[in-house]
Design an enzyme around this catalytic site. Structure first.
Site, PDB file in Angstrom:
ATOM      1  N   GLU A  44      58.289  62.744  51.201  1.00 16.25           N
ATOM      2  CA  GLU A  44      58.470  61.616  50.270  1.00 16.25           C
ATOM      3  C   GLU A  44      57.534  61.852  49.101  1.00 16.25           C
ATOM      4  O   GLU A  44      56.313  61.768  49.249  1.00 16.25           O
ATOM      5  CB  GLU A  44      58.113  60.292  50.970  1.00 16.25           C
ATOM      6  CG  GLU A  44      59.029  59.922  52.123  1.00 16.25           C
ATOM      7  CD  GLU A  44      60.442  59.604  51.678  1.00 16.25           C
ATOM      8  OE1 GLU A  44      60.660  59.325  50.478  1.00 16.25           O
ATOM      9  OE2 GLU A  44      61.341  59.654  52.528  1.00 16.25           O
TER      10      GLU A  44
ATOM     11  N   GLU B 171      63.608  57.816  55.111  1.00 17.24           N
ATOM     12  CA  GLU B 171      62.934  56.987  56.116  1.00 17.24           C
ATOM     13  C   GLU B 171      63.647  55.645  56.180  1.00 17.24           C
ATOM     14  O   GLU B 171      64.207  55.193  55.174  1.00 17.24           O
ATOM     15  CB  GLU B 171      61.457  56.804  55.740  1.00 17.24           C
ATOM     16  CG  GLU B 171      60.677  58.114  55.740  1.00 17.24           C
ATOM     17  CD  GLU B 171      59.235  57.975  55.257  1.00 17.24           C
ATOM     18  OE1 GLU B 171      58.986  57.159  54.355  1.00 17.24           O
ATOM     19  OE2 GLU B 171      58.361  58.683  55.788  1.00 17.24           O
TER      20      GLU B 171
ATOM     21  N   THR C 161      51.855  69.259  46.389  1.00 18.86           N
ATOM     22  CA  THR C 161      51.345  69.428  47.762  1.00 18.86           C
ATOM     23  C   THR C 161      52.503  69.700  48.722  1.00 18.86           C
ATOM     24  O   THR C 161      52.373  70.521  49.633  1.00 18.86           O
ATOM     25  CB  THR C 161      50.574  68.159  48.204  1.00 18.86           C
ATOM     26  OG1 THR C 161      49.547  67.899  47.262  1.00 18.86           O
ATOM     27  CG2 THR C 161      49.961  68.326  49.574  1.00 18.86           C
ATOM     28  N   ALA C 162      53.630  69.049  48.485  1.00 15.64           N
ATOM     29  CA  ALA C 162      54.792  69.255  49.369  1.00 15.64           C
ATOM     30  C   ALA C 162      55.260  70.704  49.327  1.00 15.64           C
ATOM     31  O   ALA C 162      55.681  71.255  50.349  1.00 15.64           O
ATOM     32  CB  ALA C 162      55.933  68.336  48.944  1.00 15.64           C
TER      33      ALA C 162
HETATM   34  P1  NAD Z   1      48.497  64.363  47.286  1.00 14.46           P
HETATM   35  O1  NAD Z   1      49.702  65.214  47.461  1.00 14.46           O
HETATM   36  O2  NAD Z   1      47.371  64.884  46.511  1.00 14.46           O
HETATM   37  O3  NAD Z   1      47.889  63.967  48.720  1.00 14.46           O
HETATM   38  C1  NAD Z   1      48.640  63.318  49.697  1.00 14.46           C
HETATM   39  C2  NAD Z   1      48.065  63.639  51.065  1.00 14.46           C
HETATM   40  O4  NAD Z   1      48.223  65.029  51.313  1.00 14.46           O
HETATM   41  C3  NAD Z   1      46.567  63.350  51.188  1.00 14.46           C
HETATM   42  O5  NAD Z   1      46.310  62.862  52.490  1.00 14.46           O
HETATM   43  C4  NAD Z   1      45.950  64.723  51.008  1.00 14.46           C
HETATM   44  O6  NAD Z   1      44.693  64.863  51.626  1.00 14.46           O
HETATM   45  C5  NAD Z   1      46.983  65.599  51.679  1.00 14.46           C
HETATM   46  N1  NAD Z   1      46.980  66.993  51.254  1.00 14.46           N
HETATM   47  C6  NAD Z   1      46.592  67.498  50.048  1.00 14.46           C
HETATM   48  N2  NAD Z   1      46.714  68.853  50.057  1.00 14.46           N
HETATM   49  C7  NAD Z   1      47.210  69.182  51.269  1.00 14.46           C
HETATM   50  C8  NAD Z   1      47.577  70.425  51.888  1.00 14.46           C
HETATM   51  N3  NAD Z   1      47.439  71.588  51.251  1.00 14.46           N
HETATM   52  N4  NAD Z   1      48.054  70.407  53.149  1.00 14.46           N
HETATM   53  C9  NAD Z   1      48.198  69.238  53.801  1.00 14.46           C
HETATM   54  N5  NAD Z   1      47.865  68.039  53.285  1.00 14.46           N
HETATM   55  C10 NAD Z   1      47.383  68.016  52.026  1.00 14.46           C
HETATM   56  O7  NAD Z   1      49.027  62.969  46.705  1.00 14.46           O
HETATM   57  P2  NAD Z   1      48.149  61.710  46.295  1.00 14.46           P
HETATM   58  O8  NAD Z   1      47.494  62.013  45.000  1.00 14.46           O
HETATM   59  O9  NAD Z   1      47.342  61.261  47.452  1.00 14.46           O
HETATM   60  O10 NAD Z   1      49.298  60.600  46.079  1.00 14.46           O
HETATM   61  C11 NAD Z   1      49.986  60.455  44.893  1.00 14.46           C
HETATM   62  C12 NAD Z   1      51.365  61.104  44.991  1.00 14.46           C
HETATM   63  O11 NAD Z   1      52.084  60.581  46.109  1.00 14.46           O
HETATM   64  C13 NAD Z   1      52.223  60.795  43.780  1.00 14.46           C
HETATM   65  O12 NAD Z   1      52.905  61.957  43.393  1.00 14.46           O
HETATM   66  C14 NAD Z   1      53.201  59.749  44.301  1.00 14.46           C
HETATM   67  O13 NAD Z   1      54.413  59.687  43.613  1.00 14.46           O
HETATM   68  C15 NAD Z   1      53.394  60.201  45.709  1.00 14.46           C
HETATM   69  N6  NAD Z   1      53.905  59.122  46.541  1.00 14.46           N
HETATM   70  C16 NAD Z   1      55.204  59.164  46.969  1.00 14.46           C
HETATM   71  C17 NAD Z   1      55.723  58.121  47.735  1.00 14.46           C
HETATM   72  C18 NAD Z   1      57.152  58.133  48.218  1.00 14.46           C
HETATM   73  O14 NAD Z   1      57.452  57.395  49.134  1.00 14.46           O
HETATM   74  N7  NAD Z   1      58.027  58.936  47.655  1.00 14.46           N
HETATM   75  C19 NAD Z   1      54.905  57.035  48.060  1.00 14.46           C
HETATM   76  C20 NAD Z   1      53.596  57.019  47.593  1.00 14.46           C
HETATM   77  C21 NAD Z   1      53.099  58.073  46.845  1.00 14.46           C
END
Ligand code: NAD
Length: 465
Positions: A232, A446, A214-215
């Site tokens: 993150e 952060e 997603t990032a």
């Molecule tokens: P995800 O990337 O699927 O979603 C995260 C957020 O992004 C959600 O709110 C989602 O709706 C939003 N999103 C999804 N697609 C998007 C787009 N195209 N544009 C904008 N926003 C969008 O992740 P997830 O499944 O919710 O969480 C799990 C992931 O998060 C794992 O990879 C985990 O390692 C990571 N994570 C990282 C940290 C850290 O601090 N490094 C902490 C917690 C979780």
């Protein structure tokens, strides 16, 4: 201008008004945040601090209700929600309420030129904050608190999987004295609400926590606007256990670091490297302890592990744990002890903590983030070798090193490609210090100083006298 309430209710709660869709919702929320910015950014740090502290008090007052909601929504145990998620959300507000009072800017003098220089910091504007489902209120407030403490207004989007506690927090904003429009929460999916926020021209800054995939999309979408980004992301975190480690401390901590919150923490250990001399003993004791973990109803306070977030996620994790273990040996858990799931839980999204051994470093299980209760254990011989193998993944978020040799601990910690290294412990955090990952685990950090720098713009001013 829109009232706060317009952005803190679920769409179907809005009586008498048609749901205009997530994009329109984001548009209206950004407008409200933009309108509120001049007033909020001109308040003194002390005034903002008082409101953050009040909000912390209100959440703490309702801690049990928040914890129950978080546990039901996410599947985590009530104990974890009570002792980790909600207390940390409270602390996030208190911490930034305090830290905002103590920042100083820089000043240098240049007598030969008759000049002095100083820096000035100002809030950026409307901050777009996007958070994941694993630690819902904990991670959302880790962004909201520093953003508003610095004088920004925010549009926050919690994960569509876990929005309830964000909504409960919204109900407390007015009571805390938060002016309308300062904190706006939009609910919706990533591809609709999330992307509308990322692409909005009036949102100059995006703080995102979630997956690396997603990032990448967010980076692409925000590039034409040159937005400030904090990312993150995921991890594939190693624990390195040398033969002089104190196993009585190491084993219970590595159990926690592998399986806490169902393994759904970005910092969870998923590759355990054990020095050959203690490998057999470690594996025997670790597997025996893993089998004692109680999986079941999250609201039972004696349960160690609750349910995974969704059916889809469970299927993904199980697939990794089984099929992708390619020739490896599953020592306990999924596919081995499935009958051990408590009766009544077979239909839920439960999974037993799973330990995989004799697995190749290049296998998917050892390379990809699984984000569930699956950990791999392998043997190593030398310090040189283990550093190389631990660094041999695309991620670089967190690592754990276990040894009683202080020289080795320092040497290895410095060579690991990892934003965080815990030695002889795990998840001990001082929020003052930088948090974040290297490589595919993220961009930016952060923490007290880092979040302050991210959520403000710095300007160098030169005075000739
Ligand atoms: P995800 O990337 O699927 O979603 C995260 C957020 O992004 C959600 O709110 C989602 O709706 C939003 N999103 C999804 N697609 C998007 C787009 N195209 N544009 C904008 N926003 C969008 O992740 P997830 O499944 O919710 O969480 C799990 C992931 O998060 C794992 O990879 C985990 O390692 C990571 N994570 C990282 C940290 C850290 O601090 N490094 C902490 C917690 C979780």
């Amino acid at each position: 201008a829109f009232a706060l309430g317009d952005f803190c209710t679920f769409p179907n709660e809005k009586q008498g008004s048609a749901w205009a869709g997530p994009v329109a919702f984001v548009e209206a929320a950004v407008r409200a945040a933009k309108d509120a910015f001049p007033i909020w950014s001109s308040k003194s740090p002390l005034e903002r601090s008082q409101i953050l502290n009040k909000l912390a008090d209100l959440i703490e007052h309702d801690l049990e209700a928040f914890a129950q909601a978080e546990s039901k929504d996410q599947g985590k145990t009530i104990t974890f929600a009570r002792t980790v998620d909600i207390p940390r959300a409270v602390y996030n507000f208190r911490f930034f309420a305090s830290s905002i009072l103590h920042h100083m800017t820089e000043c240098t003098e240049m007598p030969s030129m008759g000049c002095m220089h100083y820096t000035s910091r100002t809030p950026v504007g409307v901050a777009g904050l996007i958070s994941p489902w694993n630690l819902p209120l904990y991670l959302l407030t880790w962004k909201i608190a520093p953003a508003i403490a610095c004088g920004n207004t925010v549009v926050a989007k919690p994960s569509e999987m876990t929005s309830v506690t964000a909504w409960m927090m919204c109900k407390l904003l007015e009571k805390a004295g938060m002016p309308h429009g300062v904190v706006n929460v939009v609910f919706g999916t990533g591809t609709k609400a999330g992307e509308a926020l990322v692409c909005h021209p009036d949102v100059p800054l995006i703080s995102f926590t979630g997956s690396t995939l997603t990032a990448q999309r967010i980076t692409e979408k925000s590039a034409p606007h040159c937005k400030k980004l904090s990312l993150e992301l995921g991890g594939k975190n190693p624990a390195i256990i040398f033969d002089d480690a104190d196993l009585s401390q190491c084993i219970p901590t590595t159990l926690r670091s592998s399986f806490a919150n169902q393994g759904e923490i970005c910092l969870c250990t998923s590759r355990i490297f054990v020095q050959r001399g203690i490998y057999n003993e470690f594996v025997k004791r670790f597997v025996a302890e893993t089998k004692k973990w109680k999986v079941g109803n999250p609201s039972d306070p004696t349960v160690d592990m609750g349910a995974l977030i969704s059916k889809e996620h469970l299927e993904k994790v199980v697939l990794h744990g089984k099929a992708k273990a390619e020739g490896a040996r599953i020592l306990c858990g999924e596919g081995v002890d499935s009958l051990a799931l408590p009766s009544g839980n077979q239909k839920g999204y439960f999974m037993l903590p799973t330990v995989i051994a004799e697995i190749k470093d290049e296998s998917c299980c050892m390379q990809e983030e699984i984000f569930g209760p699956v950990t791999c254990v392998v043997a190593f011989d030398t310090e040189e070798e283990v550093v190389k193998r631990a660094n041999g993944v695309k991620y670089g978020l967190a690592a754990t090193v276990w040894s009683s040799n202080v020289g080795r601990v320092h040497r290895v910690a410095r060579r690991l490609q990892s934003g965080l290294v815990w030695t002889n412990c795990w998840l001990v955090r001082d929020l003052n210090l930088p948090f974040g990952g290297m490589k595919a685990s993220g961009i930016g950090r952060e923490g007290a100083k880092d979040s302050y720098e991210f959520f403000t713009e710095v300007k160098t001013i030169t005075i000739k006298h």
